[in-house]
Scaffold this active site. Structure first.
Site, PDB file in Angstrom:
ATOM      1  N   GLY A 154      -5.201  -0.174   5.744  1.00 40.62           N
ATOM      2  CA  GLY A 154      -4.388  -1.259   5.176  1.00 40.62           C
ATOM      3  C   GLY A 154      -4.989  -2.620   5.528  1.00 40.62           C
ATOM      4  O   GLY A 154      -4.945  -3.554   4.718  1.00 40.62           O
ATOM      5  N   ASP A 155      -5.573  -2.720   6.716  1.00 36.62           N
ATOM      6  CA  ASP A 155      -6.172  -3.993   7.145  1.00 36.62           C
ATOM      7  C   ASP A 155      -7.427  -4.275   6.310  1.00 36.62           C
ATOM      8  O   ASP A 155      -7.669  -5.407   5.899  1.00 36.62           O
ATOM      9  CB  ASP A 155      -6.535  -3.939   8.633  1.00 36.62           C
ATOM     10  CG  ASP A 155      -5.372  -3.405   9.467  1.00 36.62           C
ATOM     11  OD1 ASP A 155      -4.209  -3.661   9.092  1.00 36.62           O
ATOM     12  OD2 ASP A 155      -5.622  -2.714  10.475  1.00 36.62           O
ATOM     13  N   SER A 204       0.866  -1.189   0.000  1.00 36.35           N
ATOM     14  CA  SER A 204       0.000   0.000   0.000  1.00 36.35           C
ATOM     15  C   SER A 204       0.896   1.229   0.000  1.00 36.35           C
ATOM     16  O   SER A 204       1.820   1.344   0.814  1.00 36.35           O
ATOM     17  CB  SER A 204      -0.957  -0.026   1.193  1.00 36.35           C
ATOM     18  OG  SER A 204      -0.289  -0.421   2.359  1.00 36.35           O
ATOM     19  N   GLY A 219      -0.047   4.559   0.241  1.00 34.35           N
ATOM     20  CA  GLY A 219      -0.785   5.751   0.689  1.00 34.35           C
ATOM     21  C   GLY A 219      -1.680   6.288  -0.410  1.00 34.35           C
ATOM     22  O   GLY A 219      -2.364   5.535  -1.109  1.00 34.35           O
ATOM     23  N   ALA A 220      -1.626   7.620  -0.595  1.00 35.80           N
ATOM     24  CA  ALA A 220      -2.503   8.278  -1.569  1.00 35.80           C
ATOM     25  C   ALA A 220      -2.193   7.853  -3.005  1.00 35.80           C
ATOM     26  O   ALA A 220      -3.009   8.046  -3.908  1.00 35.80           O
ATOM     27  CB  ALA A 220      -2.362   9.786  -1.430  1.00 35.80           C
ATOM     28  N   GLY A 266      -1.779   4.782  -4.197  1.00 37.89           N
ATOM     29  CA  GLY A 266      -2.487   3.564  -4.618  1.00 37.89           C
ATOM     30  C   GLY A 266      -1.840   2.326  -4.040  1.00 37.89           C
ATOM     31  O   GLY A 266      -1.227   2.367  -2.969  1.00 37.89           O
TER      32      GLY A 266
END
Ligand SMILES: O=P(O)(O)OC[C@@]1(O)O[C@H](CO)[C@@H](O)[C@@H]1O
Length: 315
Positions: free
Chosen positions: A251-252, A220, A222-223, A225
């Site tokens: 993220g989970d 992941s 963040g912003a 993608g």
């Protein structure tokens, strides 16, 4: 069935405040308590999507009892290992512009017997699990190789393993060939020991984790993608977010979306993106339900724009 293992669970307390003013007495405009810990959140998102899940947790003290009660109220089966120490409470302070300050407590120290009991309960509950999802920091008392041992035992039992952890507990587990690892950009950079400034850097780092043993890497970013690198190649995708409310547990939620959508390939990546985008628009660590998901706006591609600069580079 998806079995989650959270060796250091928490009660997550979130306070929404107008602004974080250090040294002042701050009045919350809203507050909430969620059952927390990364594997716990995966179970909550899996249950919200209507799938069966069991959460394996060491629990102790009043916070441990409260955590079990909250999970049972959400219809999640808890496989508990009673421990002498106290389950931790973690605090999030959320500001209206989306800034979130988080304080994670250390949590209890587990004894050698408690550590072994936890591995034992995972073994007992593994039968019939499609995935065993091992998540979060390790509490004191558990060696950095604890996840490696868990992955080895779970593979012997025939289950697929998803692992979301960082630092030494991530790198030590790679040799046992986890089926999916899910680092964020910072954890990916830390695992390879170099900064990540472009998507190409992130793909290279993911390939290095695969060379170390991971079969697939779901990162992941963040912003920017998310990135999936597996035997078939590299896929990148993004999903628009209107307003960030809390990124705790996003993220989970992504990992839960990925696994419930099959745990492999671009369709599963698209599900991960939809879950992550929905989660950041919900308060605290509330997990998205199917009605919160907007799959129409998700894009994925196998033509990863390698030169694209990350908006939040990790140095
Ligand atoms: O201290 P860890 O185990 O790294 O993370 C714990 C935690 O921050 O992770 C979840 C969000 O992913 C929260 O529910 C919980 O408070």
């Amino acid at each position: 069935m998806i079995l989650t293992v959270t060796p250091n669970p928490s009660l997550d307390r979130t306070y929404e405040i107008p602004a974080l003013d250090r040294g002042a007495v701050l009045r919350a405009t809203a507050d909430r308590i969620d059952p927390g810990g990364k594997g716990v959140n995966v179970s909550r998102a899996v249950a919200a999507a209507g799938h069966r899940t069991v959460a394996v947790l060491p629990l102790g003290g009043p916070a441990g009892a409260a955590l079990a009660g909250l999970l049972e109220a959400e219809g999640i089966e808890v496989a508990e290992v009673a421990v002498a120490g106290q389950t931790r409470s973690n605090i999030s302070v959320a500001e209206p512009d989306g800034t979130l300050t988080k304080i994670n407590a250390t949590g209890p120290e587990l004894t050698a017997a408690e550590s072994e009991a936890l591995l034992g309960v995972v073994g007992e509950r593994s039968a019939g699990a499609d995935w065993i999802v091992c998540c979060g920091s390790l509490p004191r008392g558990l060696a950095p190789e604890w996840y490696a041992e868990l992955v080895a035992r779970a593979h012997r039992a025939g289950a697929r393993i998803a692992l979301d952890t960082s630092g030494r507990s991530l790198t030590a587990a790679l040799r046992e060939r986890p089926d999916v690892v899910k680092p964020n950009a910072e954890e990916l950079a830390q695992a390879v020991g170099r900064p990540l400034t472009t998507l190409g850097d992130a793909v290279k780092a993911a390939e290095e984790l695969r060379a170390g043993g991971a079969r697939a890497v779901l990162a992941s970013l963040g912003a920017d993608g998310q990135l999936l690198v597996d035997d078939e190649g590299a896929y990148f995708g993004s999903a628009p977010v209107v307003a960030v409310r809390s990124n705790v547990g996003a993220g989970d939620a992504s990992l839960a979306g990925f696994l419930t959508a099959g745990g492999t390939g671009p369709m599963a990546l698209a599900a991960a993106l939809a879950h992550g985008a929905a989660a950041v628009q919900l308060p605290g660590s509330q997990m998205p339900a199917p009605a919160d998901l907007d799959t129409s706006a998700v894009t994925t591609t196998d033509a990863v724009p390698l030169n694209r600069l990350l908006t939040e580079p990790v140095s």
